[in-house]
Design an enzyme around this catalytic site. Structure first.
Site, mmCIF file in Angstrom:
data_model
loop_
_atom_site.group_PDB
_atom_site.id
_atom_site.type_symbol
_atom_site.label_atom_id
_atom_site.label_comp_id
_atom_site.label_asym_id
_atom_site.label_seq_id
_atom_site.Cartn_x
_atom_site.Cartn_y
_atom_site.Cartn_z
ATOM 1 N N ASP A 455 0.869 -1.173 0.000
ATOM 2 C CA ASP A 455 0.000 0.000 0.000
ATOM 3 C C ASP A 455 0.911 1.230 0.000
ATOM 4 O O ASP A 455 2.085 1.135 0.367
ATOM 5 C CB ASP A 455 -0.886 -0.020 1.246
ATOM 6 C CG ASP A 455 -1.837 1.167 1.306
ATOM 7 O OD1 ASP A 455 -2.318 1.587 0.244
ATOM 8 O OD2 ASP A 455 -2.070 1.672 2.416
ATOM 9 N N ASP A 818 -1.522 -0.974 5.982
ATOM 10 C CA ASP A 818 -1.800 -0.488 7.343
ATOM 11 C C ASP A 818 -3.052 -1.123 7.933
ATOM 12 O O ASP A 818 -3.434 -0.819 9.052
ATOM 13 C CB ASP A 818 -1.913 1.040 7.358
ATOM 14 C CG ASP A 818 -2.976 1.553 6.391
ATOM 15 O OD1 ASP A 818 -3.772 0.736 5.910
ATOM 16 O OD2 ASP A 818 -2.996 2.771 6.126
ATOM 17 N N ASP A 822 -7.038 -2.557 3.472
ATOM 18 C CA ASP A 822 -6.298 -3.662 2.869
ATOM 19 C C ASP A 822 -6.636 -5.014 3.496
ATOM 20 O O ASP A 822 -5.976 -6.003 3.204
ATOM 21 C CB ASP A 822 -4.786 -3.417 3.033
ATOM 22 C CG ASP A 822 -4.386 -2.022 2.618
ATOM 23 O OD1 ASP A 822 -4.827 -1.589 1.551
ATOM 24 O OD2 ASP A 822 -3.656 -1.366 3.359
#
Length: 1131
Positions: A455, A818, A822
Site C-alpha cells: 500500500d 496499514d 487492505d
C-alpha cells in the site's frame, strides 16, 4: 459447497456397533479418520429434504459430517422464509408427518444453514436478510414486536460468537486418535512385548508430556480466542409499541432497533446507523487506530450491503466512542441490527482463525509423500526380516515382533513434530523484533515469496500530510499557487476547505482522518459542536438540525473594507468512500439564509461531477504536473441547495451532481526514509515490488520512482482500458509517459529499444482500467500483471482481486498495508503483513509494530532460514531412521540386535538433542537472489538422501566386515536370537559406527550459506556436537566396565582396531561431506540434461520466457479491441 443427504438405517447402526465391539474399537478409529465411510456404513442416501445427517464437501475438498436439527415453530412463522402461501410450507409439515411447523437446519463452522423449500436447498440463514433495501431498514426503526423477535431468534439463533472450548477428556480422545499417536501406542506396545522396558517407558513418558503440553496449549488458545470473541452485554432496544427495553445482547436478532447511548459501547452485532453520528474505533478489526466517523444510512430502494455502506455500518466488536444527534436532546444514536453471531464482520474473522483454509505449500505435501516412501522401505525391510528369521526357526512371536519392529524404526513418528522446530525458533525471533504471527506455518511460506505488494499511504509514505498549497478556480482559469490557505480571500473555496470533512470533537480534542485534520488546521477555522439538545444552535441557523459549526478565526477588516467569512453550520455529511473516491457535506449559513453543498475528492471524480463550463481548461495539465511531482492532489466543488428543502434526508445523488468547480488542494506526502532501501534490497533479491494504492496514478508513479520501484533509466507505460458504453466498444491502449527520451521516437523505435535492452519498462494502470481489462481483455491480463508495478485508484475489493490474479500465475504473493482498506488483500495473500501498534491483529497473519516496511526483508529472511532449517531437520530425521534401519537389518541378519539402552542412547541423547539445537541458527543478514527449494522430492534432495544412505550402508558393512576378518574374532551364538546374544562383537562395531553417523549427518545436512548464519554462530549446536563426539569416542576407545555393562558393549582389547573404527567413521564423514558439497554445487543437475529441458511448472516463469522473445509486446500507441485477441499459450 457440495451437500449429500443421508438417513439413519437402524439395523446398519446396530451392525456397526457389533463390529466395533468385535474389533476392540478399531472400526471406530477407522470411522473417525474416514467419516464418509462411517456414513455409508450406517446410513442410506436420501433427498436433502428428508436427511437426518449431511455429508459436506467444502471448497478445499475436505469432507465434514453434520447432523440436521429440527425446531418447532409457531404456525405462520415460515412467512419469514419467503413462503407466503400456506401450501408452500404444508409439504414440509407433511414430510415430517406431524401437524407442526418445523424448521430444519444444521450448523457448520459456527454458521446456521436452514432448509428453504422454495430453493430446494439448505441456505445460510443470512439469505433472509440479503435482499433488504435501505428503505426496508428504515422500516425497522420503530422496532419489532416481541412475537416477531421470538420467531427471528428461533430462526437466526442466539447472537453469540461461541468458540467451542473442548474438555480435556475430549481433547485427549481426539489427540490420541491422531495417526501419529496411534503409531506411538502400537510401537510402545510392541517394545513392551519385546522387553524393551526402559525404552518403552521413556517414550511413553515423553508422549505423555507432549500430549499434556499440547492439550494445555490447545485449550489455552481456545479460551483466549473465546474471551476475545465472546462478548455479552446489556443493550437497549425499541419495541414497535414505542417502549424501550433493556435486554441481553444474546437476544438480538436482525431487524432489532438498537439504541446507542451517548457515551457509546462495544457493539455486539453488525448494525446500520439510521439516526445520529457515531465516532468509532475499528482497530480490533482493521488495525487502523484513527477513529472513523459513521453517518446515517441514506434512504433509498438500493439493496443494502455492509461492504459498500461501510461508512454507515457499525461493525461487531468495534468500540463506539461517542454517539450524538440521533435521539431527543441531541444525544445517542439509533441503528438497526443487520447481522448477528458468526455472520458479523467479527464473526467472519474469528471463523477464519478457528477454521483456516488449508495451506497449499509443497513442502508440507511432500513431507507426507516422503513418509509413504519410508513406509514402503519399512515394508521391504519387514519382508526381508521375516524371510531371514523364518529360516532360522525362531518362535512365531519373535518372528512377528521382529518383523513389525522394523516398521517402528524405518518410519520416524517424530518426523512431523521435528520439522516444526525451525518455525518455532523463527516465531520466537520475530516476536523479539516486534513481528507477531497468528499462523506459524506461513513463516516457511515467507521464504518462497516472489512478489510483494505494498500500500502507499502510511506504508511506503508517511501517514501525515502537509498542505503544499491551493489553486482557486476563477473566470480566467486556475489562480497562482497560494501556499497558505489562510491567505485566500473569503469565499466558497475557503469555506469548502473549512467545512468539507468528517472531523469531530471528543472531550474538546479534534479527531478524524489525518489529511482532513491538516486541511482544517491550515484554514485556522474553529470546530464547534452542539451541547445538550442544541436548540440554541439550531435556531441560530434557521431551525436546521446542526451537526457541527465552523467558525472563522477572529474577524479582521480586510483591505477592501469587508469582513472575513461568517460561521457556517454543517447539517448533513456524506462520508468518504474508497469506491466513490469522494465525500460531501451540506452547510447552512447564519440564520438559515442559504445552503451550500461542498464536495471533496479525487480530481478526476470531482471534475466529472462538475458542470463542464466551470472546469478550467488547464485542469488536466496542472493535475499532471503536480501529480508527477508526487503531490497528493484533491479537488473541491460546491453548489447552492434549496435551504427550504428537507436537508436532513436529501439524497447523495441529488447533492453530488452539477457542481461548480472551486479549485485544487495540494498536499505533500513524504516517502519514509526506509522505503527506498527496502525496495532496493528486494530488487537485488529478485523479489518484485508492486504498489497498490487508492491515490492518483501520476502521484503513485512519482512515489514508485522515489522508492526505487521504477529506476531512473526505466520508462513507465500507462495501460488505458475502457469498458463498453452506448457510444463505444471496449478498448485497450498502451501509452508511454510524457517526456523522456522516448517522447519523440516512433512506436516502432520504442519497441525495438525495449527489447534490445535500450529501455527497461514498467506498466502502470488505474482501478477503472483494471476492471475493464479483467472484464473485456482477460487474455491480456496475465501479460499486464507480469510487468505492472503501479496499480492506482484501486478499490479495496480490487486489491484483493489483484492478489488472487497474481496467485493464479503461481506467484507466492506478499501484501503489506496499514490494515484499514487492505484487510481483504492481507488475508488473501500468502503472506499478509499489517503495520499496526496492536500486538496481534486478526486482519492479517503477521502484525508488525514497526511503522515502516523494514519488517518485510526481515520476515523473508526468517522465512528462508526456517524453510532451510525445516529441510535440514527433515533430512536428518529421515537419515536417522535409515541409519537405525540399516543397523537393525545387519544385526538381525546375524541373529542379534541392538540393546534397550543402546536404542535409548541413540534416540534420546544423540538424535533428539541434536534435532532440538540444530534449528537455533539465525537468518543471514542479507537476502540472496535465489530462493530456497520447497520440494522434498526434488532431484538434489532425493539424490542426496539416496547417496548418503548408500554411504551409511557401506560404512556399517565396512565396520562389520573389518571386525569379522580380525584374527581374534569370535562368532556369536547363532542358536539364540536378539538381546540374549549381547554383548557381542558384531553389535558393538555396528553400534559404534552408527553412533558416529548420527553426529556426522547432523553436520552434513545442516545448511547455512546463503540463507542462514554460518554454522559457528550456533554455539550451542557446536557444543552439543563436540560433547557427542567426545562421548562416542570414549565409548569406542575407553568404554570402561560401567559403560560396557550399561550399554552391553563388547570390550575390544586391540587399540589399533578401535582406531580403525574411528578412521572408518572419519572417512564416512569426509565422503558424505564432499558428496553434499558437490550436490550443493549442482552436480546432480547434469542428470536433468539427459531428459532435456522442460518448461517451468510456474506460469509466470513460462510467460516471462515467452514475453522476452516477443518483439511486439507491449503494442504501444495502438488501440486494441476485444476482437483482436492474441492469446499466449501456457502449453
Amino acid at each position: 459447497m457440495d451437500v449429500q443427504g443421508y438417513k439413519w438405517v437402524r439395523w446398519r447402526v446396530w451392525l456397526c456397533r457389533l463390529a466395533a465391539l468385535l474389533s476392540l474399537g478399531l472400526l471406530l478409529i477407522v470411522f473417525h479418520w474416514r467419516p464418509r465411510l462411517a456414513l455409508r456404513a450406517r446410513c442410506r442416501s436420501c433427498p436433502l429434504a428428508l436427511a437426518d445427517v449431511l455429508l459436506l464437501r467444502d471448497s478445499f475438498g475436505q469432507q465434514h459430517v453434520v447432523e440436521v436439527h429440527t425446531v418447532e415453530m409457531e404456525a405462520g412463522s415460515l412467512e419469514l422464509l419467503g413462503q407466503q402461501e400456506e401450501a408452500d410450507w404444508r409439504d414440509t409439515v407433511q414430510l415430517h408427518r406431524e401437524e407442526k411447523t418445523l424448521l430444519r437446519y444444521y450448523l457448520f463452522e459456527g454458521l446456521r444453514y436452514i432448509w428453504l423449500d422454495r430453493k430446494g436447498a439448505f441456505c445460510r440463514v443470512s439469505v433472509l436478510c440479503e435482499d433488504w433495501t435501505c428503505k426496508d431498514l428504515y422500516g425497522f426503526q420503530k422496532g419489532l414486536s416481541p412475537q416477531d423477535q421470538s420467531l427471528r431468534r428461533c430462526m437466526f439463533g442466539a447472537n453469540i460468537i461461541d468458540v467451542p472450548v473442548k474438555s480435556y477428556m475430549r481433547l485427549l480422545f481426539e489427540e490420541v486418535l491422531n495417526p501419529f499417536y496411534i503409531f506411538q501406542i502400537f510401537s510402545i506396545t510392541l517394545w513392551t512385548i519385546d522387553e524393551y522396558y526402559y525404552y518403552a517407558l521413556c517414550i511413553f513418558i515423553i508422549s505423555v508430556i507432549s500430549i499434556s503440553l499440547s492439550l494445555y496449549e490447545t485449550r489455552k488458545q481456545s479460551i483466549t480466542l473465546r474471551n476475545m470473541a465472546q462478548f455479552i452485554t446489556s443493550v437497549t432496544i425499541c419495541r414497535d409499541s414505542g417502549v424501550e427495553e433493556c435486554v441481553s445482547s444474546v437476544e438480538l436478532v436482525p431487524g432489532d432497533s438498537l439504541i446507542i447511548p451517548q457515551e457509546g459501547l462495544v457493539l455486539p452485532c453488525d448494525a446500520a446507523l439510521l439516526a445520529g453520528e457515531c465516532l468509532v474505533n475499528e482497530s480490533m478489526l482493521t488495525g487502523e487506530s484513527v477513529p472513523v466517523l459513521k453517518t446515517p444510512l441514506p434512504a433509498g430502494d438500493r439493496t443494502y450491503s455492509a461492504e459498500t455502506e461501510r461508512r454507515h455500518t457499525l461493525f461487531c466488536g468495534t468500540h463506539i466512542i461517542q454517539a450524538k444527534g440521533g435521539r431527543p436532546g441531541g444525544s445517542g444514536a439509533v441503528a438497526v441490527v443487520t447481522s448477528t453471531g458468526f455472520f458479523t464482520a467479527k464473526g467472519n474473522l474469528v471463523s477464519s482463525i478457528l477454521y483456516p483454509q488449508p495451506i497449499n505449500f509443497r513442502f508440507y505435501q511432500d513431507a507426507m509423500k516422503f513418509l509413504l516412501i519410508l513406509g514402503v522401505i519399512a515394508l521391504m525391510g519387514t519382508v526381508y526380516i521375516f524371510v531371514i528369521l523364518f529360516r532360522s526357526n525362531v518362535t512365531w512371536l519373535q518372528l512377528i515382533i521382529r518383523s513389525l519392529d522394523v516398521v517402528t524404526i524405518a518410519v520416524p513418528p517424530a518426523l512431523p513434530a521435528a520439522i516444526t522446530t525451525g518455525t518455532i525458533y523463527a516465531q520466537s525471533r520475530l516476536k523479539k523484533r516486534g513481528i507477531f504471527c497468528i499462523s506459524p506455518p506461513r513463516i516457511n511460506i515467507c521464504g518462497k515469496v516472489s512478489v510483494f505488494c505494498f500500500d502507499k499511504t502510511g506504508t511506503l509514505t508517511e501517514e501525515g500530510l502537509d498542505v503544499w498549497g491551493v489553486m482557486e478556480s476563477g473566470p480566467v482559469g486556475l489562480s497562482e499557487l497560494v501556499p497558505d490557505p489562510t491567505l485566500l480571500p473569503p469565499g466558497h473555496m475557503k469555506s469548502a476547505l473549512a467545512c468539507c470533512h468528517t472531523v469531530t470533537l471528543l472531550h474538546g480534542e479534534s479527531l478524524g482522518d489525518p489529511l482532513e485534520l491538516k486541511m482544517l488546521e491550515s484554514t485556522g477555522w474553529i470546530l464547534q459542536e452542539p451541547e445538550g439538545d442544541g436548540d440554541v444552535m439550531h435556531s441560530t441557523f434557521g431551525g436546521h438540525k446542526v451537526l457541527a459549526v465552523m467558525r472563522p478565526p477572529t474577524q479582521k477588516p480586510l483591505s477592501q473594507g469587508t469582513f472575513s467569512s461568517e460561521a457556517v453550520a454543517i447539517v448533513k455529511r456524506f462520508p468518504f468512500s474508497s469506491a466513490l473516491q469522494r465525500m460531501s457535506v451540506v452547510t447552512v449559513a447564519h440564520r438559515g439564509r442559504s445552503a451550500l453543498a461542498f464536495l471533496k475528492g479525487s480530481p478526476e471524480m470531482v471534475a466529472s461531477l462538475c458542470r463542464p463550463d466551470t472546469v478550467p481548461a488547464q485542469f488536466s495539465s496542472t493535475l499532471r504536473t503536480f501529480s508527477s511531482e508526487g503531490l497528493r492532489v484533491l479537488a473541491l466543488a460546491c453548489k447552492p441547495v434549496d435551504v427550504n428543502s428537507d436537508l436532513m434526508n436529501i439524497e447523495r445523488g441529488e447533492v453530488e451532481k452539477e457542481m461548480q468547480f472551486l479549485g485544487l488542494l495540494m498536499m505533500k506526502n513524504l516517502v519514509k526514509p526506509e522505503s527506498p532501501e527496502v525496495i532496493s534490497t528486494l530488487t537485488l533479491a529478485h523479489i518484485r515490488s508492486v504498489m497498490v494504492t487508492g491515490d492518483n496514478i501520476l502521484t503513485a508513479v512519482n512515489v514508485a520512482k522515489s522508492c526505487r520501484m521504477v529506476g531512473s533509466d526505466e520508462k513507465v507505460i500507462f495501460v488505458i482500458a475502457t469498458s463498453r458504453t452506448a457510444e463505444s466498444m471496449p478498448s485497450l491502449r498502451f501509452s508511454v509517459e510524457d517526456g523522456g527520451p522516448t517522447a519523440t521516437q516512433s512506436p516502432a523505435g520504442i519497441n525495438q529499444g525495449l527489447y534490445q535492452a535500450g529501455f527497461g519498462y514498467h506498466l502502470a494502470i488505474n482501478g477503472k482500467s483494471f476492471a475493464a481489462l479483467c472484464d473485456h481483455f482477460p487474455e491480456y491480463l496475465p501479460k499486464v500483471l507480469m510487468k505492472a508495478t503501479v496499480f492506482a485508484r484501486m478499490a479495496p475489493d480490487q486489491k484483493t482481486q489483484l492478489v488472487k490474479e497474481l496467485q493464479k500465475l503461481n506467484y507466492r504473493v506478499g501484501m503489506c498495508g496499514d490494515g484499514a482498506n487492505d484487510c481483504g488483500a492481507l488475508r488473501a495473500a500468502d503472506v499478509g503483513v499489517s503495520l499496526s501498534e496492536a500486538e496481534a491483529s486478526v486482519a492479517s497473519p503477521f502484525t508488525s509494530k514497526t511503522e515502516n516496511i523494514s519488517c518485510v526483508p526481515l520476515l523473508i529472511r526468517e522465512g528462508r532460514c526456517s524453510l532451510v532449517t525445516s529441510f535440514s531437520l527433515f533430512r536428518y530425521m529421515a537419515l536417522y531412521s535409515l541409519i537405525q534401519f540399516c543397523s537393525v537389518l545387519i544385526l538381525n541378519t546375524v541373529m542379534t540386535t541392538m540393546g534397550d539402552l543402546q536404542f535409548l542412547f541413540c534416540d534420546l541423547f544423540l538424535v533428539t538433542l541434536l534435532a532440538i539445537v540444530m534449528g537455533r541458527g539465525g537468518p543471514s543478514e542479507e537476502l540472496h537472489p535465489w530462493r530456497p527449494a520447497a520440494s522434498l522430492l526434488a532431484l538434489p534432495v532425493f539424490g542426496s538422501l539416496f547417496i548418503h544412505t548408500c554411504m551409511i550402508i557401506l560404512g556399517q558393512l565396512a565396520a562389520f566386515f573389518i571386525t569379522t576378518t580380525q584374527e581374534w574374532y569370535i562368532p556369536l551364538n547363532s542358536t539364540v536370537f536378539g538381546v540374549e546374544n549381547l554383548p557381542n562383537m558384531e553389535n558393538t562395531c555396528v553400534f559404534a559406527l552408527a553412533g558416529y553417523q548420527y553426529i556426522i549427518m547432523a553436520v552434513v545436512v545442516t545448511k547455512s550459506f546463503p540463507h542462514k548464519k554460518p554454522l559457528y554462530n550456533n554455539v550451542i549446536f557446536l557444543c552439543v556436537l563436540l560433547i557427542h563426539f567426545a562421548i562416542m569416542t570414549l565409548l569406542v576407545l575407553y568404554p570402561g566396565p560401567f559403560f560396557g555393562r550399561t550399554f552391553e558393549l563388547y570390550n575390544f582389547t586391540d587399540m589399533n582396531f578401535k582406531m580403525l573404527l574411528v578412521a572408518v567413521a572419519a572417512l564416512n564423514f569426509l565422503l558424505c561431506f564432499v558428496v553434499e558439497l558437490l550436490i550443493d554445487l549442482g552436480v546432480l543437475n547434469c542428470l536433468r540434461s539427459l531428459r532435456g529441458s522442460r518448461p517451468s511448472k510456474k506460469q509466470y516463469k513460462r510467460l516471462k520466457a515467452l514475453l522476452s522473445e516477443s518483439t511486439s509486446w507491449p503494442p504501444l500507441n495502438q488501440t486494441l479491441s476485444p476482437t483482436e485477441n492474441t492469446v499466449i499459450s501456457f502449453s
